[in-house]
Design an enzyme around this catalytic site. Structure first.
Site, PDB file in Angstrom:
ATOM      1  N   LYS A  19      37.711  44.983  51.670  1.00 55.82           N
ATOM      2  CA  LYS A  19      38.513  46.085  52.205  1.00 55.82           C
ATOM      3  C   LYS A  19      38.154  46.352  53.682  1.00 55.82           C
ATOM      4  O   LYS A  19      39.042  46.582  54.504  1.00 55.82           O
ATOM      5  CB  LYS A  19      38.260  47.351  51.380  1.00 55.82           C
ATOM      6  N   GLY A  41      34.490  36.970  45.407  1.00 56.42           N
ATOM      7  CA  GLY A  41      35.731  37.586  44.947  1.00 56.42           C
ATOM      8  C   GLY A  41      35.952  38.862  45.719  1.00 56.42           C
ATOM      9  O   GLY A  41      35.221  39.825  45.559  1.00 56.42           O
ATOM     10  N   THR A  43      38.253  41.901  46.361  1.00 56.99           N
ATOM     11  CA  THR A  43      39.405  42.627  45.824  1.00 56.99           C
ATOM     12  C   THR A  43      39.935  43.563  46.895  1.00 56.99           C
ATOM     13  O   THR A  43      39.198  44.366  47.458  1.00 56.99           O
ATOM     14  CB  THR A  43      38.975  43.445  44.585  1.00 56.99           C
ATOM     15  N   THR A 127      28.261  31.860  38.477  1.00 61.56           N
ATOM     16  CA  THR A 127      29.693  32.038  38.273  1.00 61.56           C
ATOM     17  C   THR A 127      30.306  30.794  37.633  1.00 61.56           C
ATOM     18  O   THR A 127      31.496  30.785  37.324  1.00 61.56           O
ATOM     19  CB  THR A 127      30.405  32.316  39.614  1.00 61.56           C
ATOM     20  N   GLN A 222      29.176  37.130  49.086  1.00 58.14           N
ATOM     21  CA  GLN A 222      28.046  37.557  48.246  1.00 58.14           C
ATOM     22  C   GLN A 222      27.259  38.651  48.983  1.00 58.14           C
ATOM     23  O   GLN A 222      27.840  39.347  49.805  1.00 58.14           O
ATOM     24  CB  GLN A 222      27.130  36.378  47.874  1.00 58.14           C
ATOM     25  N   THR A 299      34.508  36.503  37.749  1.00 58.35           N
ATOM     26  CA  THR A 299      34.292  36.062  36.369  1.00 58.35           C
ATOM     27  C   THR A 299      34.694  37.098  35.326  1.00 58.35           C
ATOM     28  O   THR A 299      34.684  36.795  34.133  1.00 58.35           O
ATOM     29  CB  THR A 299      32.798  35.735  36.154  1.00 58.35           C
ATOM     30  N   LYS A 329      32.357  53.188  48.252  1.00 60.20           N
ATOM     31  CA  LYS A 329      32.479  53.761  46.912  1.00 60.20           C
ATOM     32  C   LYS A 329      31.712  55.069  46.745  1.00 60.20           C
ATOM     33  O   LYS A 329      31.175  55.350  45.668  1.00 60.20           O
ATOM     34  CB  LYS A 329      32.053  52.726  45.858  1.00 60.20           C
TER      35      LYS A 329
HETATM   36  P1  IMP Z   1      26.417  31.094  41.857  1.00 60.36           P
HETATM   37  O1  IMP Z   1      26.692  31.586  43.242  1.00 60.36           O
HETATM   38  O2  IMP Z   1      27.656  30.844  41.062  1.00 60.36           O
HETATM   39  O3  IMP Z   1      25.466  29.930  41.837  1.00 60.36           O
HETATM   40  O4  IMP Z   1      25.673  32.272  41.055  1.00 60.36           O
HETATM   41  C1  IMP Z   1      24.348  32.676  41.366  1.00 60.36           C
HETATM   42  C2  IMP Z   1      24.216  34.182  41.250  1.00 60.36           C
HETATM   43  O5  IMP Z   1      24.969  34.805  42.282  1.00 60.36           O
HETATM   44  C3  IMP Z   1      24.741  34.751  39.937  1.00 60.36           C
HETATM   45  O6  IMP Z   1      23.924  35.849  39.575  1.00 60.36           O
HETATM   46  C4  IMP Z   1      26.121  35.255  40.303  1.00 60.36           C
HETATM   47  O7  IMP Z   1      26.562  36.295  39.463  1.00 60.36           O
HETATM   48  C5  IMP Z   1      25.885  35.741  41.722  1.00 60.36           C
HETATM   49  N1  IMP Z   1      27.086  35.741  42.552  1.00 60.36           N
HETATM   50  C6  IMP Z   1      27.658  34.694  43.162  1.00 60.36           C
HETATM   51  N2  IMP Z   1      28.722  35.072  43.871  1.00 60.36           N
HETATM   52  C7  IMP Z   1      28.821  36.409  43.735  1.00 60.36           C
HETATM   53  C8  IMP Z   1      29.707  37.397  44.265  1.00 60.36           C
HETATM   54  O8  IMP Z   1      30.623  37.128  45.063  1.00 60.36           O
HETATM   55  N3  IMP Z   1      29.463  38.680  43.891  1.00 60.36           N
HETATM   56  C9  IMP Z   1      28.434  39.004  43.070  1.00 60.36           C
HETATM   57  N4  IMP Z   1      27.572  38.133  42.570  1.00 60.36           N
HETATM   58  C10 IMP Z   1      27.771  36.833  42.892  1.00 60.36           C
END
Ligand code: IMP
Length: 407
Positions: A19, A41, A43, A127, A222, A299, A329
């Site tokens: 945002k 992700g 939103t 994820t 992230q 997810t 928030k």
């Molecule tokens: P990976 O990035 O899929 O390898 O996941 C590793 C960790 O990072 C996991 O705990 C995921 O839930 C977290 N994670 C990865 N991308 C995001 C995001 O965009 N938001 C929140 N957590 C994330």
């Protein structure tokens, strides 16, 4: 002084960066991502319609803004294609304004298979998008990169070797099904047009833009506590999500970053496994999750919820050289009589809290700091004081206009 802004999440992701990037993109010329992949992700609520972006920078919603995926990303071609098609269907034009670095490592179907099967035993709670295995190949110098799609003859033997290796891992280490080489080749060939259309030497492009003093936003994905070096290892993602990642992930040196905006929720959430000192398990957690709609954008997993951890943020603010803060928030705390913030840890690592009064009224329509209830103002000032950094933006709802700009 350069006009560029780096925007980073300071917690475990999902701070509401999308945002803010979207709002600031309105007055910018380019938005560039430098790490991660479609594990992110974002939103956004635009004109009442909800949009979730995973790979494409949020700036794409503004027709005059250029968007870049820098060399530091790992890219799934089907995920990229899907997102482009969906956005194009809602009238967004990519031509001449979307650029993908040839140096991005590609996420292959085998990476996704390995990620999913391995996470079952290692329990990071990834994820499942193949992010970790793709970065492993990058660091091991065997990755297939976006630019490799230019020369199939050179690519084929490297691909055969890599997929054979991945399948050994799948079959012999994890007792899983192998992925046929043809599946991987078909996927790459089916998306060759993305290369023709969007491939770009983004480092050179960026250098030109910086020299022309174009106003650029660098969009982190992230959050800092998921950083491969500075996060809660091993419960982290596989990229540098902190400020340092920008220079390696886009080829833009630190002196070209004008300001660094750190984004934190007014409380804390985390998806996946790993330590979370201020996590709550009581009705307060349920209230934060419910009011804050705390479900993962990528997810759909429920997010763990807890109070704001200022002690952890203090370190993260330093690591990132944060120049100002955005608190998101804040409205989610509207119904709380009391709000706690962690200001230290005891010898066992348990959080020590300071309790602040809540405001118990709806602030989601408020547009100015001075119009906020006194205890909401005090909450903001307390955080500012503790972190020694000014909170310039406060978000009180998902829409663009539910934003309070201060300094
Ligand atoms: P990976 O990035 O899929 O390898 O996941 C590793 C960790 O990072 C996991 O705990 C995921 O839930 C977290 N994670 C990865 N991308 C995001 C995001 O965009 N938001 C929140 N957590 C994330």
């Amino acid at each position: 002084m350069t006009v560029n802004t780096l925007i980073l999440g300071l917690q475990w992701g999902d701070e509401g960066k999308g945002k803010i990037v979207d709002a600031l993109a309105e007055t910018s010329e380019a938005v560039c991502r430098f790490q991660g992949g479609h594990n992110a992700g974002h939103t956004l609520k635009v004109d009442g319609e909800q949009k979730v972006l995973h790979l494409v920078p949020s700036g794409i919603l503004h027709p005059s803004v250029h968007c870049v995926l820098g060399n530091g990303l790992v890219i799934s071609l089907p995920a990229l294609e899907k997102e482009i098609v969906e956005l194009e269907q809602s009238g967004i034009n990519f031509d001449g304004r979307f650029y993908v670095s040839g140096d991005c490592s590609l996420i292959l179907p085998t990476h996704i298979a390995i990620d999913q099967v391995r996470d079952k035993s290692e329990g990071i709670g990834t994820t499942g998008r193949g992010i970790g295995p793709a970065y492993e190949d990058k660091v091991a110098r065997r990755a297939i990169r976006f630019g490799d799609l230019q020369d199939w003859q050179a690519l084929q033997p490297r691909l055969e070797k890599l997929i054979a290796y991945h399948n050994k891992v799948l079959v012999h280490l994890y007792d899983a099904d192998p992925v046929p080489l043809e599946t991987v080749i078909d996927e790459l060939r089916a998306h060759q047009h993305l290369f023709q259309k969007f491939h770009c030497a983004t480092q050179t492009l960026l250098r030109g833009w910086v020299k022309e003093n174009k106003k650029i936003i660098f969009e982190g994905a992230q959050g800092s506590m998921l950083d491969i070096d500075h996060g809660t290892y091993p419960y982290v993602t596989s990229s540098s999500t902190t400020a340092g990642g920008l220079s390696t992930g886009l080829g833009v040196g630190p002196k070209h970053i004008g300001s660094i905006l750190g984004i934190t929720k007014a409380y804390t959430t985390r998806v996946g496994e790993g330590p979370f000192a201020t996590e709550l398990f009581d009705e307060n957690a349920a209230q934060l999750a419910k009011i804050g709609h705390e479900v993962g954008a990528t997810t759909g997993r429920p997010r763990r919820c807890g109070w704001l951890d200022l002690k952890a943020l203090e370190t993260i603010v330093f690591i990132n050289s944060v120049t100002s803060l955005c608190l998101t928030k804040l409205d989610v705390l509207d119904g709380f009589k009391e709000i706690k913030v962690c200001t230290d840890y005891d010898d066992d690592g348990s959080p020590i809290y300071t309790t602040l009064p809540g405001w118990e009224q709806d602030i989601s329509g408020i547009k100015e700091f001075d119009a906020l209830p006194k205890s909401a103002q005090d909450y903001i000032l307390f955080i500012e004081d503790f972190l020694e950094s000014s909170i310039d933006i406060v978000s009180v709802g998902p829409s663009r206009d539910q934003t309070i700009y201060r300094n």
